[in-house]
Structure formats: C-alpha cells, structure tokens
Design an enzyme around this catalytic site. Structure first.
Site, short mmCIF file in Angstrom:
data_model
loop_
_atom_site.label_atom_id
_atom_site.label_comp_id
_atom_site.label_asym_id
_atom_site.label_seq_id
_atom_site.Cartn_x
_atom_site.Cartn_y
_atom_site.Cartn_z
N THR A 127 12.97 50.90 41.52
CA THR A 127 12.42 49.56 41.23
C THR A 127 11.49 49.02 42.32
O THR A 127 11.68 49.31 43.51
CB THR A 127 13.59 48.57 41.04
OG1 THR A 127 13.09 47.23 41.10
CG2 THR A 127 14.65 48.70 42.12
N GLU A 129 11.72 46.21 43.36
CA GLU A 129 12.54 45.35 44.22
C GLU A 129 12.76 45.99 45.60
O GLU A 129 13.13 45.31 46.55
CB GLU A 129 13.89 45.06 43.56
CG GLU A 129 13.80 44.11 42.38
CD GLU A 129 13.40 42.70 42.77
OE1 GLU A 129 14.11 42.07 43.57
OE2 GLU A 129 12.36 42.23 42.28
N TYR A 151 21.20 43.89 44.88
CA TYR A 151 20.70 44.84 43.88
C TYR A 151 19.71 45.81 44.52
O TYR A 151 19.80 47.02 44.38
CB TYR A 151 20.02 44.05 42.75
CG TYR A 151 19.17 44.90 41.81
CD1 TYR A 151 19.74 45.63 40.78
CD2 TYR A 151 17.78 44.94 41.95
CE1 TYR A 151 18.95 46.40 39.92
CE2 TYR A 151 16.99 45.70 41.10
CZ TYR A 151 17.58 46.43 40.09
OH TYR A 151 16.80 47.19 39.25
N LYS A 155 19.85 49.84 45.08
CA LYS A 155 18.82 50.73 44.49
C LYS A 155 18.13 51.55 45.58
O LYS A 155 17.64 52.65 45.31
CB LYS A 155 17.80 49.90 43.72
CG LYS A 155 18.30 49.44 42.35
CD LYS A 155 18.20 50.56 41.31
CE LYS A 155 18.59 50.09 39.93
NZ LYS A 155 18.49 51.13 38.90
P1 NDP Z 1 19.32 46.61 30.98
O1 NDP Z 1 20.10 45.64 31.76
O2 NDP Z 1 18.69 46.19 29.70
O3 NDP Z 1 20.26 47.88 30.64
C1 NDP Z 1 21.16 48.37 31.58
C2 NDP Z 1 21.97 49.47 30.95
O4 NDP Z 1 22.92 49.97 31.92
C3 NDP Z 1 22.80 49.03 29.73
O5 NDP Z 1 22.79 50.05 28.78
C4 NDP Z 1 24.20 48.88 30.33
O6 NDP Z 1 25.22 49.09 29.39
C5 NDP Z 1 24.20 50.04 31.31
N1 NDP Z 1 25.25 49.92 32.33
C6 NDP Z 1 25.50 48.88 33.15
N2 NDP Z 1 26.54 49.16 33.95
C7 NDP Z 1 26.97 50.39 33.62
C8 NDP Z 1 28.03 51.23 34.06
N3 NDP Z 1 28.88 50.85 35.01
N4 NDP Z 1 28.18 52.45 33.49
C9 NDP Z 1 27.35 52.85 32.50
N5 NDP Z 1 26.34 52.09 32.02
C10 NDP Z 1 26.15 50.88 32.57
O7 NDP Z 1 18.22 47.22 31.96
P2 NDP Z 1 16.74 47.75 31.66
O8 NDP Z 1 16.76 48.57 30.44
O9 NDP Z 1 15.80 46.64 31.80
O10 NDP Z 1 16.51 48.68 32.93
C11 NDP Z 1 16.87 50.06 32.94
C12 NDP Z 1 16.97 50.54 34.37
O11 NDP Z 1 15.72 50.39 35.03
C13 NDP Z 1 17.98 49.82 35.23
O12 NDP Z 1 18.52 50.76 36.11
C14 NDP Z 1 17.16 48.80 36.00
O13 NDP Z 1 17.78 48.48 37.21
C15 NDP Z 1 15.89 49.60 36.20
N6 NDP Z 1 14.67 48.82 36.33
C16 NDP Z 1 14.31 47.94 35.34
C17 NDP Z 1 13.11 47.28 35.42
C18 NDP Z 1 12.68 46.30 34.38
O14 NDP Z 1 11.74 45.54 34.64
N7 NDP Z 1 13.29 46.29 33.18
C19 NDP Z 1 12.18 47.53 36.54
C20 NDP Z 1 12.64 48.51 37.50
C21 NDP Z 1 13.84 49.13 37.37
P3 NDP Z 1 25.92 47.87 28.59
O15 NDP Z 1 25.05 47.61 27.41
O16 NDP Z 1 27.24 48.44 28.27
O17 NDP Z 1 25.98 46.71 29.54
P1 GDR Z 2 13.52 40.35 38.62
O1 GDR Z 2 13.41 39.68 37.18
O2 GDR Z 2 14.42 39.63 39.53
O3 GDR Z 2 12.11 40.58 39.08
O4 GDR Z 2 14.23 41.75 38.28
P2 GDR Z 2 13.74 38.22 36.66
O5 GDR Z 2 13.04 38.07 35.39
O6 GDR Z 2 15.19 37.93 36.70
O7 GDR Z 2 13.05 37.28 37.79
C1 GDR Z 2 11.67 37.33 38.06
C2 GDR Z 2 11.27 36.17 38.96
O8 GDR Z 2 11.37 34.96 38.21
C3 GDR Z 2 12.01 33.98 39.01
N1 GDR Z 2 12.65 32.98 38.13
C4 GDR Z 2 13.70 33.21 37.32
N2 GDR Z 2 14.40 34.33 37.04
C5 GDR Z 2 15.39 34.25 36.12
N3 GDR Z 2 16.07 35.36 35.78
N4 GDR Z 2 15.74 33.07 35.52
C6 GDR Z 2 15.07 31.90 35.79
O9 GDR Z 2 15.39 30.86 35.25
C7 GDR Z 2 13.99 31.98 36.72
N5 GDR Z 2 13.12 31.07 37.20
C8 GDR Z 2 12.31 31.69 38.05
C9 GDR Z 2 12.99 34.77 39.86
O10 GDR Z 2 13.37 34.01 41.00
C10 GDR Z 2 12.15 36.00 40.19
O11 GDR Z 2 11.37 35.75 41.34
C11 GDR Z 2 13.81 42.54 37.17
C12 GDR Z 2 15.02 43.35 36.71
O12 GDR Z 2 14.69 44.01 35.51
C13 GDR Z 2 15.40 44.39 37.75
O13 GDR Z 2 16.39 45.27 37.21
C14 GDR Z 2 14.16 45.21 38.11
O14 GDR Z 2 14.47 46.15 39.11
C15 GDR Z 2 13.04 44.30 38.57
O15 GDR Z 2 12.75 43.38 37.53
C16 GDR Z 2 11.76 45.08 38.88
#
Ligand code: NDP
Ligand code: GDR
Length: 362
Positions: A127, A129, A151, A155
């Site tokens: 990520t 992050e 987090y 990671k």
């Molecule tokens: P989601 O939160 O939508 O999905 C997370 C998944 O992980 C779900 O299927 C969840 O299952 C599963 N999970 C959580 N805990 C466990 C566990 N203990 N054992 C097995 N499975 C588990 O995330 P995204 O699809 O958005 O992201 C996918 C991956 O990419 C994550 O690793 C995230 O950190 C990473 N990432 C995401 C980004 C983004 O912008 N979306 C950017 C960069 C990285 P359940 O449904 O059961 O909770």
């Molecule tokens: P992020 O996503 O922390 O980048 O992680 P999120 O959408 O939660 O926050 C993005 C930015 O928005 C600001 N923010 C808020 N965020 C949330 N959730 N709720 C609010 O009300 C709000 N208001 C402002 C946050 O402070 C932050 O700066 C996501 C996840 O998918 C991670 O798993 C992944 O690794 C990173 O993106 C890349």
C-alpha cells in the site's frame, strides 16, 4: 488451466480479481471466514460457477492456511486479506498486526511447507500508506517509507518479509504498492464511498448531513477494476519485482465531495477552516457537510500521489483507463440506484403496514 487462490475474496478487490481471473480461464479458489451475518454480497453472483470454489481459512490461523494451500496447490496466490481500515487500526492495533503483518508470513510459510516454493507465485497487497509521512511527491519505488499508522507499520512488515523470502528462498513473491482505489463495491466507511452514498441519500431526502474528518487530505484515487489487472500483470512478469500502481493524479477529499454532490445536482461551496469548515448547498444555503473530530486520526497521511512510470513501462499498464471524473460518476450512479431501491422498499413496507392495519391483507 491455471489455478489461483485469493485470500480476501469477499472484499472489494477480491471480488473484482475473481471475476478477472475467471474470465482469463483460471480455476479460482477463495478463502472466506465464518460470520454470523451474510457478508458475501460482492461474490454472490459467482457462487455456483463451475470454476469457482470457496474454503474457510483465516490469516490468523496457520493450520487453516497450510490446509487450503496444500489442498488447492495454486499456481498463483493473491494475498488480499487484511484488516484494511487505517482508522480502525488505531483501535485494533494488535489484531491488525497479526493479520496484516504476521498473516503475510503465514502465507509464505504455508507455500514453503506445502513444497510449492519453486512453483507458486505470490502477490502481496501492499500500500501507498507505507510512504505515510513523507513529504516527497510523487512517490515511486525508490521513495523512502515512513509508515504513519498501526496499519501501515503492519503492512511494512508484510512488504519486507515478502522481499526477504524472495531473496532467501528464491521465491517468486512480489508486492504491489497500490495507491487508493475505489469503486461501487468500496466499503461504506472509506471516505469516497461514504461521500457518494451520502450524496445519493441527501439528494433523495433520506439523509440531512454528512460528517467528515480531514477535508484537505490528498489522495491518488483510481478505479479498483483497473487495478486488479495490475496484480495479475505483476505475477506474469519475467522477474519478481515490486511495483507502484497509481494514476499519477491527485485530488483532495473536498474536491471528491464537490464532484460527487455536483453529480446529484447539488453545488457545494466550502467556507471556514479546519474543524469549522462547512459545505453549503449553493441553492438552498443549507449546511450539507460538516467536519467532525470523530473522523480525525491520531496521525493522518495527508499527501499521497503516485508515480506509475515503472508499471507503465515494464507491465504495459494503462493507469488512465478510468479518469477521476468517471470514477466519481460510476460510484454516484451506483449509489443513486441503490438508494432508489431502498426508498422503493421503504414505500412497500409502509403500504404493507397500512394494508395490514386496515385488514386489506392478512
Ligand atoms: P476490503 O476491506 O474490502 O477486503 C478485505 C478482505 O480481507 C475481506 O475479504 C476480509 O474478509 C478479508 N479479511 C480480513 N481479515 C481477515 C482474516 N483475518 N483472515 C482472512 N481474511 C480476512 O479491502 P480491499 O479489497 O479494499 O483491499 C484488498 C487489499 O489491498 C487489502 O490487503 C488492503 O489492505 C490492500 N490495499 C487496498 C487499497 C485500496 O485502496 N482498496 C490500497 C492499497 C492496499 P471479510 O469479508 O470476512 O471481512
Ligand atoms: P485510507 O482511506 O486511509 O487512505 O486507506 P480512507 O478512505 O479511509 O481515508 C482517506 C483520507 O480521507 C480522510 N477522511 C476520512 N476518512 C474516512 N474513512 N472517513 C471520513 O469521514 C473521513 N474524512 C476525511 C482520512 O483522514 C484520509 O486522510 C485506504 C485503505 O483502502 C487502505 O487499506 C489502503 O492501504 C489505502 O487506502 C491506500
């Protein structure tokens, strides 16, 4: 036929990746967890397909991972499972570390212990992050890391243990350093989805106000459906390497908000600063967006902007398939339709209650 195992298949990315790999002709296996409520909405349409299989496993449980890896013997593993919410990681830091850090080690070891170290390719969902507090933009594969949440720290371990297994055991394992990617399937507590859902509800009279945290935070937002292709491309590469995946374009939370509300016909003007900032509906003068300290983080990452040059050059990936404007529109349109269905359901329930009361239906 190639076999892929996806952890986190019920999540946003897992569901898009499963569809993508099925279309490519893969046998797709995914891990799920037991839950008391139905959380398989994103993959419900795939269940029952001939090349789609689900297995119970948890990233906190080595035995379950060894069992599933040994049974499936995948050619490729996509480790997407994680406690993925940055703000939640401050409340549940130990759980986050167990799943997002040690969980990665458990996957790597499961592959080794099942004798698949030479054949199985592994993608790790890393990520942006990891860059956290850095002030250097845009960020690329050479930019130093400074994780800024439990987090991100977890990671970072995942990133380094993947690198370590690549070098120590010559395994084909890689990290995709993905910047934020969103979609109509994004979890409802991430900021983009929270905004598009609220815009749809406010436009249709089902919500009064939206409370947000840091509106000035800057992100490089892409479309999740485009990003899963990159996960696959990383594993098809000749050599195991890490890649930054981003659009190369940056916007603030405030801009996202303005565009989302614009799509539902509400023009927002932001006035004030910090906790006193407000988003006002230009037509009615009503305050629609307010800032709440509840959504501030103890440490917040405020300036993410990715440089996808390496992925473009070496993987031939096109980061601009879906523009920021298109992404916001896709999400708003989906939420407008979802809220319209909710409203229709409310109406049916109200009518039914009235008919029951009047004895029209029994
Ligand atoms: P989601 O939160 O939508 O999905 C997370 C998944 O992980 C779900 O299927 C969840 O299952 C599963 N999970 C959580 N805990 C466990 C566990 N203990 N054992 C097995 N499975 C588990 O995330 P995204 O699809 O958005 O992201 C996918 C991956 O990419 C994550 O690793 C995230 O950190 C990473 N990432 C995401 C980004 C983004 O912008 N979306 C950017 C960069 C990285 P359940 O449904 O059961 O909770
Ligand atoms: P992020 O996503 O922390 O980048 O992680 P999120 O959408 O939660 O926050 C993005 C930015 O928005 C600001 N923010 C808020 N965020 C949330 N959730 N709720 C609010 O009300 C709000 N208001 C402002 C946050 O402070 C932050 O700066 C996501 C996840 O998918 C991670 O798993 C992944 O690794 C990173 O993106 C890349």
């Amino acid at each position: 036929m190639k076999t892929a195992l996806i952890t986190g298949i019920t999540g946003q990315d897992g569901s898009f990746l499963a569809e993508f790999l099925l279309e490519k002709g893969y046998e797709v296996h995914g891990t799920i967890r037991r839950s008391s409520v139905d959380y398989r909405e994103r993959i419900a349409h795939l269940e029952g397909l001939p090349h789609f299989h689900l297995h119970y496993a948890d990233l906190g449980d080595s035995m379950s991972l060894i069992q599933v890896v040994g049974k499936v013997r995948p050619d490729e593993i996509y480790n997407l499972a994680a406690q993925s919410h940055v703000q939640v990681s401050f409340d549940a830091p130990e759980f986050t570390a167990d799943v997002d850090a040690t969980g990665v080690l458990r996957i790597l070891e499961a592959v080794r212990q099942c004798g698949l170290a030479e054949t199985c390719r592994i993608y790790q969902a890393s990520t942006s992050e990891l860059y956290g507090k850095v002030e250097q933009v845009p960020q690329n594969e050479q930019t130093p890391f400074h994780p800024y949440s439990p987090y991100a720290v977890a990671k970072l371990y995942g990133f380094w243990i993947v690198k370590e297994y690549r070098e120590a055991y010559n395994m084909f394992c890689c990290s995709g350093i993905l910047f934020n990617h969103e979609s109509e399937r994004r979890g409802e507590t991430f900021v983009t989805r929270k905004i598009t859902l609220a815009a749809a509800r406010i436009a249709q009279g089902k919500q009064e106000k939206l409370y947000l945290g840091n509106l000035s935070s800057l992100r490089d937002w892409g479309y999740a459906k485009d990003y899963v292709e990159c996960m696959w491309l990383i594993l098809q590469n000749d050599k195991p390497e890490d890649f930054v995946i981003a659009t190369g374009v940056q916007h603030s939370v405030r801009e996202f908000c303005q565009l989302a509300f614009h799509h539902v016909g509400i023009e927002l003007d932001f006035v004030g600063e910090g906790e006193n900032e407000k988003g006002i509906d230009r037509a009615t003068g009503k305050v629609v967006v307010e800032v709440s300290p509840d959504f501030y983080r103890p440490t917040d990452v405020v300036n993410l902007w990715g440089d996808p040059t390496k992925a473009k050059k070496e993987l031939g990936w096109n980061p601009m398939k879906t523009s920021f404007e298109e992404l916001v529109k896709i999400m708003v349109d989906a939420d407008m339709a979802k809220v319209a269905v909710e409203r229709a359901g409310d109406e049916i329930r109200m009518n039914l209650a009235e008919y029951l009361e009047k004895g029209i239906v029994k």
